[in-house]
Design a protein around this motif. Sequence first.
Motif, PDB file in Angstrom:
ATOM      1  N   GLY A 124       0.989  -1.125   0.109  1.00  0.00           N
ATOM      2  CA  GLY A 124       0.001  -0.001  -0.012  1.00  0.00           C
ATOM      3  C   GLY A 124       0.735   1.111  -0.069  1.00  0.00           C
ATOM      4  O   GLY A 124       0.327   2.457   0.176  1.00  0.00           O
ATOM      5  N   LEU A 125       2.165   1.171  -0.446  1.00  0.00           N
ATOM      6  CA  LEU A 125       2.927   2.486  -0.567  1.00  0.00           C
ATOM      7  C   LEU A 125       2.462   3.509  -1.256  1.00  0.00           C
ATOM      8  O   LEU A 125       2.114   3.277  -2.321  1.00  0.00           O
ATOM      9  CB  LEU A 125       4.346   1.753  -0.835  1.00  0.00           C
ATOM     10  N   HIS A 126       2.708   4.470  -0.629  1.00  0.00           N
ATOM     11  CA  HIS A 126       2.414   5.974  -1.279  1.00  0.00           C
ATOM     12  C   HIS A 126       3.698   6.363  -1.968  1.00  0.00           C
ATOM     13  O   HIS A 126       4.873   5.996  -1.639  1.00  0.00           O
ATOM     14  CB  HIS A 126       2.053   6.952  -0.233  1.00  0.00           C
ATOM     15  N   GLU A 127       3.540   7.305  -2.769  1.00  0.00           N
ATOM     16  CA  GLU A 127       4.833   8.197  -3.433  1.00  0.00           C
ATOM     17  C   GLU A 127       5.226   9.002  -2.333  1.00  0.00           C
ATOM     18  O   GLU A 127       4.795   9.380  -1.450  1.00  0.00           O
ATOM     19  CB  GLU A 127       4.157   8.988  -4.453  1.00  0.00           C
ATOM     20  N   ALA A 137      20.136   4.190   2.416  1.00  0.00           N
ATOM     21  CA  ALA A 137      19.194   4.058   1.346  1.00  0.00           C
ATOM     22  C   ALA A 137      19.738   5.020   0.479  1.00  0.00           C
ATOM     23  O   ALA A 137      19.865   6.158   0.757  1.00  0.00           O
ATOM     24  CB  ALA A 137      17.951   4.060   1.646  1.00  0.00           C
ATOM     25  N   HIS A 138      19.601   4.721  -0.875  1.00  0.00           N
ATOM     26  CA  HIS A 138      20.366   5.650  -1.894  1.00  0.00           C
ATOM     27  C   HIS A 138      19.244   6.885  -2.104  1.00  0.00           C
ATOM     28  O   HIS A 138      19.698   7.887  -2.422  1.00  0.00           O
ATOM     29  CB  HIS A 138      20.689   5.014  -3.249  1.00  0.00           C
ATOM     30  N   LEU A 139      18.173   6.611  -1.832  1.00  0.00           N
ATOM     31  CA  LEU A 139      16.942   7.595  -1.775  1.00  0.00           C
ATOM     32  C   LEU A 139      16.131   7.592  -0.510  1.00  0.00           C
ATOM     33  O   LEU A 139      16.221   6.664   0.208  1.00  0.00           O
ATOM     34  CB  LEU A 139      15.983   7.379  -2.873  1.00  0.00           C
ATOM     35  N   PRO A 140      16.197   8.913   0.094  1.00  0.00           N
ATOM     36  CA  PRO A 140      15.702   8.957   1.755  1.00  0.00           C
ATOM     37  C   PRO A 140      14.344   8.385   1.837  1.00  0.00           C
ATOM     38  O   PRO A 140      13.700   8.891   1.069  1.00  0.00           O
ATOM     39  CB  PRO A 140      15.758  10.636   1.798  1.00  0.00           C
ATOM     40  N   GLN A 141      14.025   7.874   2.855  1.00  0.00           N
ATOM     41  CA  GLN A 141      12.989   7.022   2.987  1.00  0.00           C
ATOM     42  C   GLN A 141      12.337   7.967   4.535  1.00  0.00           C
ATOM     43  O   GLN A 141      13.053   8.144   5.350  1.00  0.00           O
ATOM     44  CB  GLN A 141      12.888   5.531   3.762  1.00  0.00           C
ATOM     45  N   PRO A 142      10.832   8.400   4.103  1.00  0.00           N
ATOM     46  CA  PRO A 142      10.509   9.167   5.352  1.00  0.00           C
ATOM     47  C   PRO A 142       9.915   8.237   6.414  1.00  0.00           C
ATOM     48  O   PRO A 142       9.988   7.055   6.471  1.00  0.00           O
ATOM     49  CB  PRO A 142       9.012   9.577   4.229  1.00  0.00           C
ATOM     50  N   ASP A 143       9.754   8.827   7.592  1.00  0.00           N
ATOM     51  CA  ASP A 143       9.514   8.320   8.838  1.00  0.00           C
ATOM     52  C   ASP A 143       8.274   7.351   8.692  1.00  0.00           C
ATOM     53  O   ASP A 143       8.259   6.403   9.354  1.00  0.00           O
ATOM     54  CB  ASP A 143       9.381   9.129  10.016  1.00  0.00           C
ATOM     55  N   TRP A 144       7.371   7.853   7.864  1.00  0.00           N
ATOM     56  CA  TRP A 144       5.903   7.173   7.707  1.00  0.00           C
ATOM     57  C   TRP A 144       6.050   5.851   7.300  1.00  0.00           C
ATOM     58  O   TRP A 144       5.175   5.118   7.218  1.00  0.00           O
ATOM     59  CB  TRP A 144       5.001   8.025   6.818  1.00  0.00           C
ATOM     60  N   PHE A 145       7.158   5.611   6.483  1.00  0.00           N
ATOM     61  CA  PHE A 145       7.509   4.100   5.901  1.00  0.00           C
ATOM     62  C   PHE A 145       7.346   3.110   6.953  1.00  0.00           C
ATOM     63  O   PHE A 145       6.958   1.852   6.583  1.00  0.00           O
ATOM     64  CB  PHE A 145       8.926   4.170   5.209  1.00  0.00           C
ATOM     65  N   ALA A 146       7.590   3.502   8.244  1.00  0.00           N
ATOM     66  CA  ALA A 146       7.438   2.285   9.230  1.00  0.00           C
ATOM     67  C   ALA A 146       6.205   1.850   9.216  1.00  0.00           C
ATOM     68  O   ALA A 146       6.066   0.520   9.484  1.00  0.00           O
ATOM     69  CB  ALA A 146       7.929   3.107  10.692  1.00  0.00           C
ATOM     70  N   THR A 147       5.020   2.478   9.057  1.00  0.00           N
ATOM     71  CA  THR A 147       3.651   2.033   9.316  1.00  0.00           C
ATOM     72  C   THR A 147       3.412   0.934   8.030  1.00  0.00           C
ATOM     73  O   THR A 147       2.328   0.379   8.120  1.00  0.00           O
ATOM     74  CB  THR A 147       2.774   3.135   9.342  1.00  0.00           C
ATOM     75  N   TYR A 148       4.379   1.026   6.964  1.00  0.00           N
ATOM     76  CA  TYR A 148       4.032   0.196   5.843  1.00  0.00           C
ATOM     77  C   TYR A 148       4.857  -1.072   5.775  1.00  0.00           C
ATOM     78  O   TYR A 148       4.975  -1.885   4.738  1.00  0.00           O
ATOM     79  CB  TYR A 148       3.971   0.974   4.394  1.00  0.00           C
ATOM     80  N   ALA A 149       5.874  -1.077   6.861  1.00  0.00           N
ATOM     81  CA  ALA A 149       6.754  -2.163   6.766  1.00  0.00           C
ATOM     82  C   ALA A 149       6.270  -3.692   6.640  1.00  0.00           C
ATOM     83  O   ALA A 149       5.210  -3.939   7.077  1.00  0.00           O
ATOM     84  CB  ALA A 149       7.716  -2.486   7.898  1.00  0.00           C
ATOM     85  N   VAL A 150       6.825  -4.643   5.996  1.00  0.00           N
ATOM     86  CA  VAL A 150       6.532  -5.998   5.753  1.00  0.00           C
ATOM     87  C   VAL A 150       6.316  -6.495   7.170  1.00  0.00           C
ATOM     88  O   VAL A 150       5.216  -7.233   7.135  1.00  0.00           O
ATOM     89  CB  VAL A 150       7.683  -6.687   4.931  1.00  0.00           C
ATOM     90  N   LEU A 162      -0.569  -6.425   2.471  1.00  0.00           N
ATOM     91  CA  LEU A 162       0.010  -7.413   2.250  1.00  0.00           C
ATOM     92  C   LEU A 162      -0.684  -8.946   2.234  1.00  0.00           C
ATOM     93  O   LEU A 162      -0.733  -9.694   1.342  1.00  0.00           O
ATOM     94  CB  LEU A 162       1.094  -7.607   3.042  1.00  0.00           C
ATOM     95  N   THR A 163      -1.689  -8.841   3.338  1.00  0.00           N
ATOM     96  CA  THR A 163      -2.425 -10.162   3.586  1.00  0.00           C
ATOM     97  C   THR A 163      -3.575 -10.229   2.443  1.00  0.00           C
ATOM     98  O   THR A 163      -3.818 -11.179   1.657  1.00  0.00           O
ATOM     99  CB  THR A 163      -3.039 -10.084   4.777  1.00  0.00           C
ATOM    100  N   LEU A 164      -3.916  -8.789   2.049  1.00  0.00           N
ATOM    101  CA  LEU A 164      -5.241  -8.972   0.861  1.00  0.00           C
ATOM    102  C   LEU A 164      -4.338  -9.520  -0.347  1.00  0.00           C
ATOM    103  O   LEU A 164      -4.825 -10.136  -1.243  1.00  0.00           O
ATOM    104  CB  LEU A 164      -5.369  -7.751   0.614  1.00  0.00           C
ATOM    105  N   TYR A 165      -3.066  -9.041  -0.643  1.00  0.00           N
ATOM    106  CA  TYR A 165      -2.619  -9.265  -1.943  1.00  0.00           C
ATOM    107  C   TYR A 165      -2.191 -10.858  -2.192  1.00  0.00           C
ATOM    108  O   TYR A 165      -2.389 -11.447  -2.992  1.00  0.00           O
ATOM    109  CB  TYR A 165      -1.234  -8.640  -2.244  1.00  0.00           C
ATOM    110  N   ARG A 166      -1.813 -11.567  -0.920  1.00  0.00           N
ATOM    111  CA  ARG A 166      -1.329 -12.898  -0.842  1.00  0.00           C
ATOM    112  C   ARG A 166      -2.623 -13.737  -0.947  1.00  0.00           C
ATOM    113  O   ARG A 166      -2.827 -14.746  -1.850  1.00  0.00           O
ATOM    114  CB  ARG A 166      -0.826 -13.230   0.731  1.00  0.00           C
ATOM    115  N   ARG A 167      -3.800 -13.359  -0.162  1.00  0.00           N
ATOM    116  CA  ARG A 167      -4.964 -13.813  -0.456  1.00  0.00           C
ATOM    117  C   ARG A 167      -5.405 -13.885  -2.022  1.00  0.00           C
ATOM    118  O   ARG A 167      -6.099 -15.027  -2.461  1.00  0.00           O
ATOM    119  CB  ARG A 167      -6.074 -13.546   0.665  1.00  0.00           C
TER     120      ARG A 167
END
Length: 560
Positions: A407-410, A457-470, A481-486
């Motif tokens: 569900g990552l955003h730009e 990381a070669h491009l900066p990751q924002p702090d909000w990335f934590a909430t989308y972690a695997v 992620l569970t939706l896609y797997r299902r």
Amino acid sequence: MTTAAPSVHARELSDAPDWWRQAVVYQVYPRSFADTNDDGLGDIPGITSRVPYLAELGVDAIWLSPFYPSALADGGYDVADYRDVDPRLGTLADMDELIAQLHAHGIRVVVDIVPNHTSNDHAWFQEALAAGRGSAARERYIFREGTGPYGSEPPTDWVSVFGGSGWERVADGQWYFHNFDVSQPDLNWSNPEVRADFVKTLRFWSDRGVDGFRIDVAHMLTKDLSEPLPSQAELDAMPIDGNHPLLDRDDVHEVYAEWRAVFNSYDPPRTAVAEAWVHPSRVPLYASAESLGQSFNFDLLEADFDARQFRTIVADNLALAATSGSSTTWVLSNHDVVRHATRYGLPDAERGDDGRPTLKHGNEWLLSGGQSPTLDAERGERRARAAALFVLGLPGSAYLYQGEELGLHEVAEIPDDQRQDPTFFRSRGIDQGRDGCRVPLPWSESGPAFGFGEGGAHLPQPDWFATYAVDLQDGDPASTLTLYRRALDLRHELQTDEQLAWVEAAGDEVVAFERPNGWTVVTNFGDQPAPLPAGEVLVSSRALDGDTLPGETTVWLRRA
């Protein structure tokens, strides 16, 4: 070479020659996937380390964006050697191991081929610079004399795709043509040596076990550069009907007929998919069995989350696929566009009389650093989940872009001094470029670079990335992620052929279609609830409430 035992999620590798027709293909942007040597760049061993993740996700193949030696002037699409691996990313032995691991897990491998241009670091181009005017080495590229006093002006006023002049002058006064960045000189596809070398490249990778090829800007290879050369205005006024000097020429299929003979010499035949931004009526030429065999359908990349647009795009592209005898492809995001979770959370595009976007709010939003227009991130993710489930229910191939299953955003908040895309620099910042969708993935909620690698990381990751972690989404029944797997697991069970039948839906905002096995896909594109058709709910993009289908939701049903 050592090959670990397949995980419990591995499937047997199909030897069916048409495995690609309904495959789910996951695009890996190698430099942003996983880093094992802690230099901030993703690498080939990093991808290998995540093969179990890809197997559990349930994809049929991966598409590797360029991993070749490159100065990274254009994210690896400036290739210095087509038959090697960038040493920062690994070795040919690492590539062999990756292919073996993927195959052991039932996953095919598609690699990017960039045939329109090389890097200016390529041995051929360096030879051309040294050899001078009239040399055989320069005939591999497109060199011309300049105009004006002492040839100081470019041969034409042609503009590069990335902005600025399409010509660059070299030390002895000649000019070379580059459709893209100045570091990407165009090849001369009238030269037999160029054609023979790419056949050699296709065989090189096919012999190593690669299953298919994605052909970068497949519509741009062949050119008619007969004198006098037209102006940019004259080029722009010419129809693109197979005879345009630079774009979508009929003679490009002479190249692909030769490639098709190479592909068909393998068992199973190697596959290919064209990146061809052409008029819909021209798509079947690239997708035919005599040419590349399949072509990307990019219509959904420009569509709003809109019932009429989605239904029209599906109907039109299934008809095109029937014309070519191929299967169509469905793409919501890739390495060149704003991620669809963000697009769907912004205002709809402004459109001209032809229905094409005249203003894409994604770039406006990027220019503002993500401040304007206002992004409704929750709505964007809700729509993205619904669109993904809609697409995965369609016949044909589905191409996923790394991170969309999270569900990552730009990422808008990239400082100018850390940007890498030549589009940003050549447009002087007017176009923010594609860095925002290429930020390295978050594998863990905490730790260096969110688990991408110890070296950052070669491009900066924002702090909000934590909430989308695997690791945060893994095992969460409500996660994307569970939706896609299902959905991918069900798709393997249900997807038996390429038939689709539209069914009557409740209202203009609801689109429904039936697939074989009594499988029905229903999407409510509106924001108000609609009646939920009868049937067993197999998967839903959003929690259901009784006998209603919430707005911006897709459900898969099995007919009672």
